[in-house]
Design a protein around this motif. Structure first.
Motif, PDB file in Angstrom:
ATOM      1  N   ASP A 103       8.101  32.831  85.009  1.00  0.00           N
ATOM      2  CA  ASP A 103       8.304  32.004  83.822  1.00  0.00           C
ATOM      3  C   ASP A 103       9.774  31.766  83.512  1.00  0.00           C
ATOM      4  OD1 ASP A 103       5.464  31.838  82.262  1.00  0.00           O
ATOM      5  OD2 ASP A 103       5.649  33.592  83.543  1.00  0.00           O
TER       6      ASP A 103
ATOM      7  N   SER B 218      -3.509  36.889  87.309  1.00  0.00           N
ATOM      8  CA  SER B 218      -3.090  36.928  85.910  1.00  0.00           C
ATOM      9  C   SER B 218      -2.022  35.887  85.602  1.00  0.00           C
ATOM     10  CB  SER B 218      -2.533  38.334  85.603  1.00  0.00           C
ATOM     11  OG  SER B 218      -1.843  38.320  84.374  1.00  0.00           O
ATOM     12  N   GLN B 219      -2.063  35.372  84.368  1.00  0.00           N
ATOM     13  CA  GLN B 219      -1.033  34.440  83.905  1.00  0.00           C
ATOM     14  C   GLN B 219      -0.021  35.143  82.999  1.00  0.00           C
ATOM     15  OE1 GLN B 219      -0.416  31.294  84.917  1.00  0.00           O
ATOM     16  NE2 GLN B 219      -1.968  31.885  86.406  1.00  0.00           N
TER      17      GLN B 219
ATOM     18  N   SER C 205       3.586  31.912  75.559  1.00  0.00           N
ATOM     19  CA  SER C 205       2.278  32.297  76.078  1.00  0.00           C
ATOM     20  C   SER C 205       1.292  32.611  74.964  1.00  0.00           C
ATOM     21  CB  SER C 205       2.415  33.504  77.007  1.00  0.00           C
ATOM     22  OG  SER C 205       2.637  34.674  76.242  1.00  0.00           O
TER      23      SER C 205
ATOM     24  N   GLY D 269       5.685  30.996  90.326  1.00  0.00           N
ATOM     25  CA  GLY D 269       4.952  31.168  89.076  1.00  0.00           C
ATOM     26  C   GLY D 269       5.642  32.097  88.100  1.00  0.00           C
TER      27      GLY D 269
ATOM     28  N   ARG E 289       0.187  36.698  90.201  1.00  0.00           N
ATOM     29  CA  ARG E 289      -0.260  35.362  89.835  1.00  0.00           C
ATOM     30  C   ARG E 289      -1.668  35.026  90.337  1.00  0.00           C
ATOM     31  NH1 ARG E 289       1.642  35.228  86.097  1.00  0.00           N
ATOM     32  NH2 ARG E 289       3.480  34.198  85.295  1.00  0.00           N
TER      33      ARG E 289
END
Ligand code: CA
Length: 225
Positions: free
Chosen positions: A101, A76-77, A124, A99, A73
């Motif tokens: 999902d 990067s997402q 996303s 973080g 995290r």
């Protein structure tokens, strides 16, 4: 599916049988999959390879899933779906706000993993995936928009249109559309696709657009402007 549009899923799981089963199922769902058996390999992989989503086990050698999630995290997402061994664990994980999902409890069904995976990938996806088209797709609202106008789509219509948007100007077969539309592999007839496409066209009429062409006996094509 063309290699260029396949999502790459990184599976981080140290139990070889579970990792192999996940990889088989993810590939059968039309994605590319690779496996990492140690947590400490993940930051390097995310830095050097294109990864569209991560299935992340919690208990891992090298670096545990919590630290992997935190470390990824920072840079990067990429969507992360955590695989946990116990239901009670989920509350604790949510409290940590790492973080991730989504969370899935073991023993999980492979179908559930793929359907959750599709959901995080969809969320996303950038709203306008296909520049050059006279409309944009909003993944959060399941809407198609043209200018100031928007029309709501059903989940199946949304998936069908997103699938067509991956290859504007190219023919997409009914089978491919069926695979995209029905995550649970229900047996549905080709004609189901036709009826959803009909509904989609009606919705496009409200936007004064007619971007979906039928290719007799083969499938459908999205016409770029
Ligand atoms: Ca493990």
């Amino acid at each position: 599916m063309e290699a260029s549009v396949k999502h790459h899923i990184l599976i981080v799981e140290d139990e070889p049988k579970i990792a192999a089963a996940l990889a088989d199922y993810v590939r059968a769902a039309g994605y590319d999959a690779s496996i990492a058996e140690r947590g400490d390999l993940v930051p390097g992989l995310v830095a050097t390879r294109h990864v569209d989503a991560i299935l992340l086990d919690l208990m891992l050698p090298g670096m545990d899933g919590l630290d992997v999630c935190r470390t990824v995290r920072e840079v990067s997402q990429v969507p992360i779906l955590m695989l946990t061994a116990r239901v009670e664990e989920v509350d604790r994980l949510l409290g940590l706000e790492l973080g991730a999902d989504d969370y899935i409890c073991k023993p999980f069904s492979l179908r559930e993993v793929v359907s959750r995976l599709r959901a995080v990938l969809r969320r996303s996806a950038p709203p306008d995936r296909a520049p050059g088209l006279p409309f944009s797709l909003d993944a959060d609202r399941h809407e198609v928009r043209a200018g100031a106008r928007a029309v709501a789509l059903t989940p199946v219509e949304y998936r069908l249109l997103a699938c067509l948007c991956e290859r504007p100007g190219k023919i997409v077969s009914r089978q491919r559309l069926l695979d995209a539309a029905y995550v649970d592999y229900r047996v549905v007839s080709d004609r189901t696709v036709d009826s959803h496409i009909r509904n989609l066209r009606r919705k496009f009429e409200e936007l004064e657009l007619a971007p979906i062409a039928s290719i007799y006996g083969v499938g459908f094509r999205l016409e770029p402007e």
